[in-house]
Each structure stands twice: as C-alpha cells, then as structure tokens.
Design a protein around this motif. Structure first.
Motif, mmCIF file in Angstrom:
data_model
loop_
_atom_site.group_PDB
_atom_site.id
_atom_site.type_symbol
_atom_site.label_atom_id
_atom_site.label_comp_id
_atom_site.label_asym_id
_atom_site.label_seq_id
_atom_site.Cartn_x
_atom_site.Cartn_y
_atom_site.Cartn_z
ATOM 1 N N ASP A 21 -1.508 52.600 80.343
ATOM 2 C CA ASP A 21 -0.446 52.415 79.359
ATOM 3 C C ASP A 21 0.866 52.959 79.921
ATOM 4 O OD1 ASP A 21 -2.261 51.343 77.621
ATOM 5 O OD2 ASP A 21 -2.399 53.095 76.325
ATOM 6 N N PHE A 22 1.932 52.303 79.548
ATOM 7 C CA PHE A 22 3.301 52.659 79.968
ATOM 8 C C PHE A 22 3.646 52.198 81.388
ATOM 9 C CE2 PHE A 22 1.682 55.949 77.079
ATOM 10 C CZ PHE A 22 2.498 55.730 75.994
ATOM 11 N N SER A 23 2.673 51.675 82.115
ATOM 12 C CA SER A 23 2.977 51.207 83.470
ATOM 13 C C SER A 23 3.290 49.711 83.441
ATOM 14 C CB SER A 23 1.803 51.485 84.410
ATOM 15 O OG SER A 23 0.666 50.758 83.993
ATOM 16 N N ILE A 24 3.893 49.239 84.493
ATOM 17 C CA ILE A 24 4.140 47.801 84.625
ATOM 18 C C ILE A 24 2.788 47.097 84.626
ATOM 19 C CG2 ILE A 24 4.969 46.024 86.224
ATOM 20 C CD1 ILE A 24 7.169 48.064 87.080
ATOM 21 N N GLY A 25 2.658 46.067 83.827
ATOM 22 C CA GLY A 25 1.400 45.349 83.723
ATOM 23 C C GLY A 25 0.587 45.713 82.489
ATOM 24 N N SER A 26 0.944 46.813 81.837
ATOM 25 C CA SER A 26 0.205 47.216 80.641
ATOM 26 C C SER A 26 0.799 46.517 79.412
ATOM 27 C CB SER A 26 0.257 48.732 80.456
ATOM 28 O OG SER A 26 1.492 49.131 79.899
ATOM 29 N N SER A 27 0.115 46.699 78.283
ATOM 30 C CA SER A 27 0.640 46.109 77.047
ATOM 31 C C SER A 27 1.301 47.165 76.167
ATOM 32 C CB SER A 27 -0.483 45.404 76.279
ATOM 33 O OG SER A 27 -1.523 46.322 76.002
ATOM 34 N N VAL A 28 1.207 48.443 76.548
ATOM 35 C CA VAL A 28 1.828 49.529 75.784
ATOM 36 C C VAL A 28 3.077 50.000 76.514
ATOM 37 C CG1 VAL A 28 1.522 51.860 74.856
ATOM 38 C CG2 VAL A 28 -0.412 50.262 74.869
ATOM 39 N N TRP A 29 4.225 49.691 75.959
ATOM 40 C CA TRP A 29 5.512 50.079 76.553
ATOM 41 C C TRP A 29 5.517 49.854 78.077
ATOM 42 C CZ3 TRP A 29 9.766 51.096 73.722
ATOM 43 C CH2 TRP A 29 9.576 51.430 72.373
ATOM 44 N N PRO A 30 5.300 48.620 78.500
ATOM 45 C CA PRO A 30 5.208 48.372 79.941
ATOM 46 C C PRO A 30 6.478 48.762 80.702
ATOM 47 C CG PRO A 30 5.407 46.302 78.718
ATOM 48 C CD PRO A 30 5.170 47.389 77.707
ATOM 49 N N VAL A 45 7.822 51.844 81.174
ATOM 50 C CA VAL A 45 8.573 53.069 80.882
ATOM 51 C C VAL A 45 8.215 54.203 81.846
ATOM 52 C CG1 VAL A 45 9.094 52.544 78.467
ATOM 53 C CG2 VAL A 45 7.045 53.825 79.013
ATOM 54 N N SER A 46 7.002 54.195 82.367
ATOM 55 C CA SER A 46 6.649 55.231 83.361
ATOM 56 C C SER A 46 7.465 55.031 84.639
ATOM 57 C CB SER A 46 5.154 55.209 83.678
ATOM 58 O OG SER A 46 4.786 54.004 84.321
ATOM 59 N N LYS A 47 7.784 53.794 84.938
ATOM 60 C CA LYS A 47 8.598 53.514 86.139
ATOM 61 C C LYS A 47 10.017 54.043 85.951
ATOM 62 C CE LYS A 47 7.377 51.621 89.326
ATOM 63 N NZ LYS A 47 6.825 52.286 90.551
ATOM 64 N N VAL A 48 10.527 53.974 84.738
ATOM 65 C CA VAL A 48 11.859 54.534 84.469
ATOM 66 C C VAL A 48 11.858 56.032 84.794
ATOM 67 C CG1 VAL A 48 13.578 55.053 82.694
ATOM 68 C CG2 VAL A 48 12.468 52.813 82.722
ATOM 69 N N VAL A 49 10.844 56.732 84.317
ATOM 70 C CA VAL A 49 10.753 58.177 84.571
ATOM 71 C C VAL A 49 10.667 58.442 86.075
ATOM 72 C CG1 VAL A 49 9.337 60.242 84.222
ATOM 73 C CG2 VAL A 49 9.711 58.661 82.333
ATOM 74 N N GLU A 50 9.830 57.675 86.749
ATOM 75 C CA GLU A 50 9.659 57.847 88.204
ATOM 76 C C GLU A 50 10.985 57.633 88.943
ATOM 77 O OE1 GLU A 50 6.555 55.359 89.931
ATOM 78 O OE2 GLU A 50 7.704 55.277 91.785
ATOM 79 N N GLU A 51 11.666 56.540 88.609
ATOM 80 C CA GLU A 51 12.906 56.217 89.332
ATOM 81 C C GLU A 51 14.040 57.192 89.002
ATOM 82 O OE1 GLU A 51 12.868 54.395 91.797
ATOM 83 O OE2 GLU A 51 11.162 53.072 91.482
ATOM 84 N N ILE A 52 14.108 57.641 87.761
ATOM 85 C CA ILE A 52 15.109 58.653 87.411
ATOM 86 C C ILE A 52 14.837 59.935 88.203
ATOM 87 C CG2 ILE A 52 15.874 60.195 85.554
ATOM 88 C CD1 ILE A 52 15.681 57.779 83.650
ATOM 89 N N GLY A 53 13.568 60.265 88.355
ATOM 90 C CA GLY A 53 13.209 61.440 89.150
ATOM 91 C C GLY A 53 13.652 61.300 90.593
ATOM 92 N N GLU A 54 13.464 60.109 91.161
ATOM 93 C CA GLU A 54 13.880 59.884 92.551
ATOM 94 C C GLU A 54 15.402 59.966 92.690
ATOM 95 O OE1 GLU A 54 10.025 57.103 93.674
ATOM 96 O OE2 GLU A 54 12.001 56.179 93.612
#
Ligand SMILES: [Mg+2]
Length: 102
Positions: free
Chosen positions: A5-14, A16-25
């Motif tokens: 969930d929350f990752s690209i390819g999921s059906s739950v907030w697809p 959004v985890s990538k946003v957190v990862e990229e903001i961190g980078e």
C-alpha cells in the motif's frame, strides 16, 4: 512482505511513499549544499546537478500522486493552491523583512 500500500502499483494511495522517498533525497542534497555554504562542489559530486535531478524526481512523484490519487477537480485545486503559494513566496522574496512587532 508488506502490503505494498502507498507504493506505485498499489490501490491504496498509489505513489505517496515515492513522494516521501524523493523528498528525502532532495533533503539530503540540500543538507549537503548547506554544509558546504552553498558551493556546488561536494565530495559526493556536483550538487547543482543533483538538485536538478532530485527536484525533477519530486515534481514527478507529486504529478503521479496528483494523477492517481485525486479527481480532476481536486487536481485543479492542487494547481490553484500551488500558484497561490508561489505568489506568496514571490512576495516574500521581493520584501523579505518580517512584519514589525505590534
Ligand atoms: Mg531521486
């Protein structure tokens, strides 16, 4: 194994985890830039190039979430908010003095 969930390819907030990862980078690059007093040259490489890359990644992640997690109308609200906030930042940049104490 997590749910995905929350990752690209999921059906739950697809995505959004990538946003957190990229903001961190991006934060990592900005931290390095601040550590060398704004110089682009860093032991890890050219920070200007890394800023371009990570800012692009953040924009892409946000675009993905806007596309896949929000309706067209909500997307228009995001864009309106973006330009309203940008206008505020530009105003602050033109007049960086904080308001005087009351
Ligand atoms: Mg990145």
């Amino acid at each position: 194994m997590g749910s995905g969930d929350f990752s690209i390819g999921s059906s739950v907030w697809p995505g959004v985890s990538k946003v957190v990862e990229e903001i961190g980078e991006l934060g990592q690059v900005i931290g390095k830039l601040m550590a060398v007093a704004g110089a682009a040259k860093h032991w890890s490489g050219d920070l200007r190039e890394k800023m371009i890359e990570e800012m692009g990644d953040v924009y892409a992640a946000l675009d993905f979430v806007a596309e896949h997690c929000f309706s067209y109308e909500e997307g228009r609200l995001i864009i309106a908010r973006r330009y309203k906030k940008l206008a505020t930042f530009e105003k602050w940049h033109q007049n960086p003095e904080p308001p005087a104490d009351p």
